[in-house]
Every structure is written in structure tokens, then in C-alpha cells.
Motif scaffolding. Structure first.
Motif, PDB file in Angstrom:
ATOM      1  N   GLU A 138      -6.828  -7.283   0.858  1.00 21.97           N
ATOM      2  CA  GLU A 138      -6.282  -7.215  -0.499  1.00 21.97           C
ATOM      3  C   GLU A 138      -5.302  -8.329  -0.844  1.00 21.97           C
ATOM      4  O   GLU A 138      -5.080  -8.615  -2.019  1.00 21.97           O
ATOM      5  N   THR A 139      -4.715  -8.955   0.192  1.00 22.85           N
ATOM      6  CA  THR A 139      -3.764 -10.045  -0.080  1.00 22.85           C
ATOM      7  C   THR A 139      -4.187 -11.364   0.543  1.00 22.85           C
ATOM      8  O   THR A 139      -3.665 -12.418   0.165  1.00 22.85           O
TER       9      THR A 139
ATOM     10  N   ALA B 282       5.223  -3.012  -1.874  1.00 21.57           N
ATOM     11  CA  ALA B 282       5.967  -2.165  -2.799  1.00 21.57           C
ATOM     12  C   ALA B 282       5.071  -1.127  -3.480  1.00 21.57           C
ATOM     13  O   ALA B 282       5.552  -0.075  -3.911  1.00 21.57           O
ATOM     14  N   LYS B 283       3.784  -1.390  -3.523  1.00 22.68           N
ATOM     15  CA  LYS B 283       2.836  -0.474  -4.164  1.00 22.68           C
ATOM     16  C   LYS B 283       2.255   0.560  -3.210  1.00 22.68           C
ATOM     17  O   LYS B 283       1.506   1.456  -3.656  1.00 22.68           O
ATOM     18  N   GLN B 284       2.583   0.460  -1.926  1.00 18.71           N
ATOM     19  CA  GLN B 284       1.976   1.369  -0.957  1.00 18.71           C
ATOM     20  C   GLN B 284       2.580   2.771  -1.085  1.00 18.71           C
ATOM     21  O   GLN B 284       3.799   2.931  -1.177  1.00 18.71           O
ATOM     22  N   PRO B 285       1.724   3.802  -1.055  1.00 21.25           N
ATOM     23  CA  PRO B 285       2.205   5.180  -1.261  1.00 21.25           C
ATOM     24  C   PRO B 285       2.657   5.831   0.054  1.00 21.25           C
ATOM     25  O   PRO B 285       2.127   6.871   0.451  1.00 21.25           O
TER      26      PRO B 285
ATOM     27  N   PRO C 120       5.169  -7.762  -2.995  1.00 21.14           N
ATOM     28  CA  PRO C 120       4.736  -6.877  -4.102  1.00 21.14           C
ATOM     29  C   PRO C 120       3.631  -5.911  -3.682  1.00 21.14           C
ATOM     30  O   PRO C 120       3.565  -4.784  -4.199  1.00 21.14           O
ATOM     31  N   TRP C 121       2.786  -6.335  -2.743  1.00 22.70           N
ATOM     32  CA  TRP C 121       1.717  -5.442  -2.278  1.00 22.70           C
ATOM     33  C   TRP C 121       2.300  -4.259  -1.511  1.00 22.70           C
ATOM     34  O   TRP C 121       1.895  -3.106  -1.714  1.00 22.70           O
TER      35      TRP C 121
END
Length: 409
Positions: free
Chosen positions: A363-364, A405-408, A402-403
Motif C-alpha cells: 500500500e505504500t 495513522a490510518k491503521q485501526p 500517514p499510512w
């Protein structure tokens, strides 16, 4: 009529129909001890992708010093492409004797040294020649992925001693001593450590060395990062801390210090009796190390050492920057590694680092190595290599932060 055939009996015999079973290759059962390396899994996937930033590779990105390259080319032009003596090129044995004798204030002879095809062969010889059923080896967790499989392949038992991020992954000598028992045969040390970058102080090494000498326990010390000390501290080699070499095998190479990873020259320093035995084994593995590379090694040891100081300064700058960036990354817990070019931050305890590393790559486009490649209790960690420019490291974290930071979590 054929002899023995009865009248009117056909002499034709129908061919037998044989059905062959498909069988798998009959590998030795010890091959089951070799895991699929987490590093290779990530790198292989990254090779199929575009725009990948690698913070995964454990080799220097800095150029090989020019005088080392010149010596290699000169050796080729001079026709130095045959075998050397099995112990190694005499000139290299002398150079290593003098270099490490002076560096660690220890009297060495050429007979204390064996030249190998990189530190990997050196460690292979040391561990596979000594591992056996009933022998227990104490290894840090996490540790470089080579040690435990080699021990287990040859019937030995691995006993892991954890290092902890809250203690900057320092090794507690009291825990090592408490783990020693009647079946303990050896302790495997690696400082600076891969994957944590921890540099063990002299007090730690001396305590372990003294106890091992008292109990008759062997020490295998992987010191390939011995020059990559990023803070102002003395490097504690077992060569400096031990009274004699009877229970010591010190292993290193040119790969990291002089950016010579692909030239494949390493060595073992030990007692003369140990080297004599390992030489016989070495003759049946790789026979000799690369000959032109050994001439390059002589130039590395006897030439200008400013290249090492420059390299350490560059890695220190990168270390400081990646420590800051890890601290800014959500869900990563970092620390300050003292050597090598790795940092091994933790994720939250319940997070699978292997799954996260794969998703991060997809994803990154940033490739790192999951912690389970290095230990049995490090599934929630990631290894970042800062053998990359500061600009590359910053670009990678511009994607990671930023990736994450989006992890649940």
C-alpha cells in the motif's frame, strides 16, 4: 520351437505394466530446521513492484573505497586468480594479525586466523562443527537469522535470552548466566547486534566471558559490525575481554566495514588448535576464499582508514534522523541504537508485524523486514535499515507516517 516350450504354446510374453509413484526429493530431515527467511520473502515481493523504497537491506549502500577496488583490479591483472593456501592468503593473515593485534592489544599469530568466504561461512563452520544432540546454545532473542537454524540442523538445542526495547535491547549478563546449565555448550554473541543495533558495553562482555571461561562454555562472537560504533564508546570485542582464546571464536568480515559484501571475505580468530580443526572442515566446504578479494582485504587493512571514520559519521547522521522519524510515527515505539545500521521498533503487542509489513509494502511501497524473521517473541516488531540516504529515509517515512495513522489498532 524354443527350448522348454510346450507344443502350440505362444512364446510371446506381454510386457509388464509398471506404475511408478511420484516421490518428493529425499532431503535430510535437518532441512526442516531452515525457515523461509522473512527478508527474502519481502524482497522477492518488492522485486515485482515499481517505486519501492527499501529500508530492508542489510548491506552498506556506501561505495567501496577506491584503494580497495584498485587492489582487486591489480590482483586480477597480475593473474592472481588461482587458489591460495587453505588458511588464506599469507599477506592477509599477516595484515589481520597485525591489525587486530594492535586494535585489541592482543598477541596473535597467523595460526590464530582462518580466512573464509565471508562471515557466513565462518559462522557456518563454527556452529555446524560443534552443534550436536545434547548441546545447548544460548542465543539472544532477537538475533540474526543464521544462528538458530544452523544449531538445530546439527541436533543442537537453542535457548533464547530476550532483550527488551525498554532497555535499548541491551543484553543482561545476569540473565545469560542464570540460563546456563549442565547442557550449556556455548553462548552466541552479536554486538553491534543485527537486528537491534545494540552495542554491548565492556562490563557485559567481560562478565559473560569470565563466567564462560570458568564453566568451560564456548563463545561464538559475531563482530561483523565492530567498526560501526555510532556513539563515543569503546568497542568491547571478546578479543580484548578474554584471557586466552581457548573457548573463543571471534568472527568478522570486510563486508560492512569496507562495503565489500559481494567480495566474500571473512575470518575466524581463535586458538591455534581450533583453527587447525576448522581448516580441515573449510577445505571440504569452500576450499578457499576469493583470491583477488583477499588482496583487496590487505589493501583495506593497511591503507588509509579515513574511509571508516567518514562512513561512521554518515551512519550516525542517518541514525539520528530515523530515530526522530520513528518517534513521530503512530503506533511505533523506538529507542536509540548504538551501532550497525538497524533500528528494531515495536508495534502494539497484539499487532502481527509480518502482516503489517506485507500490507505496508503493497500500500505504500516501503519495504521493511518483519520481526518474526529474527526471533520467536518479536512478532510485533519491524526492522528498518538506515543503509540508505537521509533523503530516501525521509521519503519512506513521508509514506509510512500517514499510512500508520490510518491503521485501526
Amino acid at each position: 520351437m524354443a527350448d522348454g516350450a510346450k507344443p502350440n504354446q505362444s512364446t510371446d510374453i506381454a510386457p509388464r505394466k509398471i506404475k511408478y509413484r511420484k516421490t518428493k526429493a529425499r532431503w535430510h530431515p535437518s532441512m526442516q530446521a531452515i525457515p523461509v527467511p522473512g527478508i527474502r520473502r519481502m524482497v522477492n515481493m518488492a522485486a515485482t513492484m515499481k517505486d519501492v523504497i527499501h529500508l530492508s537491506i542489510g548491506q552498506p549502500d556506501l561505495p567501496t573505497p577506491p584503494h580497495v577496488i584498485d587492489a582487486y583490479i591489480d590482483a586480477l591483472k597480475a593473474g592472481q586468480t588461482g587458489y591460495t593456501m587453505d588458511a588464506g592468503l599469507p599477506e592477509l593473515l599477516v595484515a589481520l594479525r597485525d591489525y587486530y593485534g594492535k586494535r585489541y592489544d592482543r598477541k596473535l599469530t597467523k595460526d590464530n586466523i582462518l580466512i573464509t568466504s565471508g562471515a557466513t561461512e565462518a559462522m557456518y563452520l563454527a556452529l555446524s562443527a560443534t552443534s550436536a544432540p545434547g548441546r545447548q546454545f544460548i542465543v539472544t532473542d532477537p538475533s540474526f537469522l543464521l544462528y538458530a537454524p544452523l544449531i538445530r540442523m546439527n541436533g543442537g538445542e537453542v535457548k533464547f535470552i530476550p532483550t527488551r526495547i525498554e532497555n535499548n535491547h541491551q543484553l543482561d549478563p545476569d540473565e545469560v548466566i542464570a540460563a546456563m546449565g549442565q547442557r550449556t555448550f556455548a553462548v552466541v554473541l552479536n554486538s553491534p547486534n543485527n537486528p537491534t543495533g545494540a552495542v554491548y558495553p565492556r562490563s557485559t562482555i567481560e562478565t559473560i566471558v569470565e563466567e564462560c571461561a570458568y564453566r568451560g562454555i564456548q563463545i561464538f562472537s559475531d563482530e561483523v559490525y565492530d567498526h560501526l560504533i555510532l556513539d563515543d564508546q569503546e568497542y568491547a570485542s571478546v578479543l580484548r575481554c578474554s584471557v586466552d582464546l581457548d573457548n573463543i571464536m571471534c568472527i568478522s568480515s570486510f563486508s560492512k566495514t569496507f562495503s565489500m559484501a559481494g567480495l566474500r571475505v571473512g575470518w575466524v580468530i581463535s586458538s591455534q588448535a581450533t583453527i587447525k580443526s576448522l581448516r580441515r572442515y573449510h577445505m571440504f566446504t569452500t576450499s578457499v576464499a576469493n583470491t583477488p578479494s583477499q588482496f583487496a582485504g590487505v589493501a583495506a587493512l593497511t591503507g588509509d582508514q579515513q574511509c571508516i571514520r567518514d562512513m561512521v559519521s554518515i551512519y550516525r547522521e542517518r541514525r539520528d534522523r530515523i530515530v526522530d522519524l520513528v518517534a513521530q510515527t503512530p503506533f511505533l515505539t523506538g529507542y536509540q541504537p548504538g551501532g550497525a545500521f538497524f533500528i528494531f521498533p515495536n508495534l502494539p503487542k497484539h499487532v502481527d508485524g509480518s502482516d503489517l509489513a506485507l500490507r505496508m509494502l503493497k500500500e505504500t511501497g516501503v519495504c521493511v523486514v518483519p520481526g518474526d524473521a529474527f526471533g520467536e517473541h518479536t512478532e510485533n516488531a519491524l526492522r528498518f535499515s538506515f543503509s540508505a540516504t537521509v533523503e530516501t529515509i525521509e521519503e519512506a517515512f513521508d509514506r509510512i507516517i500517514p499510512w500508520m495513522a490510518k491503521q485501526p489498532f
